[in-house]
Design an enzyme around this catalytic site. Structure first.
Site, PDB file in Angstrom:
ATOM      1  N   LEU A  62       0.871  -1.176   0.000  1.00 32.88           N
ATOM      2  CA  LEU A  62       0.000   0.000   0.000  1.00 32.88           C
ATOM      3  C   LEU A  62       0.908   1.225   0.000  1.00 32.88           C
ATOM      4  O   LEU A  62       1.791   1.352   0.855  1.00 32.88           O
ATOM      5  CB  LEU A  62      -0.903  -0.004   1.237  1.00 32.88           C
ATOM      6  CG  LEU A  62      -2.100   0.942   1.258  1.00 32.88           C
ATOM      7  CD1 LEU A  62      -3.028   0.681   0.083  1.00 32.88           C
ATOM      8  CD2 LEU A  62      -2.872   0.796   2.571  1.00 32.88           C
ATOM      9  N   ASP A  63       0.743   2.106  -0.983  1.00 34.24           N
ATOM     10  CA  ASP A  63       1.613   3.276  -1.139  1.00 34.24           C
ATOM     11  C   ASP A  63       1.639   4.118   0.137  1.00 34.24           C
ATOM     12  O   ASP A  63       0.633   4.193   0.868  1.00 34.24           O
ATOM     13  CB  ASP A  63       1.136   4.152  -2.295  1.00 34.24           C
ATOM     14  CG  ASP A  63       1.328   3.488  -3.648  1.00 34.24           C
ATOM     15  OD1 ASP A  63       2.141   2.550  -3.740  1.00 34.24           O
ATOM     16  OD2 ASP A  63       0.655   3.902  -4.615  1.00 34.24           O
ATOM     17  N   PRO A  64       2.770   4.795   0.411  1.00 35.54           N
ATOM     18  CA  PRO A  64       2.851   5.657   1.598  1.00 35.54           C
ATOM     19  C   PRO A  64       1.744   6.703   1.662  1.00 35.54           C
ATOM     20  O   PRO A  64       1.247   7.020   2.743  1.00 35.54           O
ATOM     21  CB  PRO A  64       4.233   6.319   1.454  1.00 35.54           C
ATOM     22  CG  PRO A  64       5.036   5.338   0.672  1.00 35.54           C
ATOM     23  CD  PRO A  64       4.070   4.715  -0.296  1.00 35.54           C
ATOM     24  N   ALA A  66      -1.231   6.409   0.674  1.00 27.39           N
ATOM     25  CA  ALA A  66      -2.541   5.774   0.844  1.00 27.39           C
ATOM     26  C   ALA A  66      -2.711   5.320   2.294  1.00 27.39           C
ATOM     27  O   ALA A  66      -1.742   5.025   2.992  1.00 27.39           O
ATOM     28  CB  ALA A  66      -2.674   4.576  -0.087  1.00 27.39           C
TER      29      ALA A  66
END
Length: 315
Positions: A62-64, A66
């Site tokens: 999960l992207d930073p 997000a």
């Protein structure tokens, strides 16, 4: 004869560093509500530290930028990670109209702008083109490997990244709210779908450009954000962290369970297949898991009425 000067002090011996806490075997799933700004790797470290666990891994980066659901497997639960990663996912995300970035979100640099803004009717009319099985080109800043290197590493080094479009499945894409400048959507999709690419392609199709301004993941496989624990809960106390630990087999609820007697379970433990008895015993199953007296024994498949073990658990 000489005497010690009472004012003189003997220097302290060099302090011995405190021993590090011993790592222990912990098995299960922690469904973390990852905050914005934290990387998935850091999130795994937080969970490992909270439990003093020897082994951990996450089920899908999960992207930073997000927030939301990041399932983290501890110990023997790491053997069930593929069942979670291959599951359906759900997101809520907001698209900001009028600009495109090189990362397709707010982290990147603006590469194009537009004065046009879409109305809700135009967006709604376009959504059927973005549901079902569609061809999607992943963002240049993604974890996809090109000749052994991550695309985002190549892009950050200034190299030209060319990624091929590939089929992805988007089960549903609906509008939650629209204010002219931004639109918030909910999406349900399969493995490999990039929400940033949905925002980019919607903006291009509408002629107004767009990028993701906010992203929250709300479901991964069998897990939902409603059952997620916060970082604060994990750090509060060992008891609080323990309350967030789910059993290993929580990852397997979307595939059939087969209950075995002790002798059959012993065969699976040795890596041997076991004949399934009884009138209701399945003949063929692509995926299933076996338990004995409530304890997870193995994942596997059923072939010609026999359970064939793929991964065996030591619980």
């Amino acid at each position: 004869m000489t005497t010690e000067n009472p004012s003189e002090t003997v220097p302290d011996q060099e302090a011995t560093p405190a021993p590090r806490p011993k790592k222990r075997d912990v098995h299960g799933w922690v469904i973390l509500d990852k905050p914005i700004g934290m990387t998935s790797t850091h999130a795994v470290s937080v969970v490992k530290r909270a439990f003093g666990a020897k082994k951990a891994g996450h089920a899908g980066t999960l992207d930073p930028l997000a927030s939301g659901l990041l399932p983290i497997a501890l110990g023997e639960a790491t053997k069930t990670v593929p069942f979670v990663m291959d599951g359906r996912k759900a997101y809520q995300f907001t698209v900001a109209w009028g600009s495109q970035t090189n990362t397709d979100d707010t982290e990147g640099s603006v590469i194009a702008t537009s004065d046009k803004r879409p109305d809700e009717a135009a967006i709604t009319a376009l959504l059927p083109r973005f549901t079902g099985t569609i061809l999607q080109t992943p963002p240049k800043f993604s974890a996809i490997k090109i000749a052994g290197e991550r695309a985002y590493d190549l892009a950050r080094d200034g190299e030209e990244v060319e990624l091929q479009a590939r089929p992805v499945e988007i089960d549903a894409l609906t509008i939650v709210s629209h204010d002219g400048a931004t639109t918030t959507f909910e999406a349900e999709c399969g493995k490999g779908t990039y929400v940033r690419a949905i925002a980019r392609d919607l903006g291009l199709a509408l002629g107004c450009l767009g990028h993701v301004a906010h992203l929250r993941r709300t479901r991964v496989g069998p897990f939902t954000v409603a059952e997620a624990a916060s970082v604060e809960t994990l750090r509060e106390s060992p008891e609080s962290a323990l309350s967030a630990l789910q059993p290993v087999k929580a990852a397997l609820t979307l595939i059939p369970e087969i209950v075995l007697h002790r002798d059959a379970a012993a065969r699976l433990k040795r890596g041997q297949s076991a004949l399934l008895r009884g009138a209701g015993a399945p003949i063929e199953l692509e995926a299933a898991y076996a338990t004995c007296a409530g304890t997870l024994v193995s994942t596997g498949s059923v072939q010609n009425g026999e359970f064939v073990p793929h991964r065996v658990f030591n619980l």
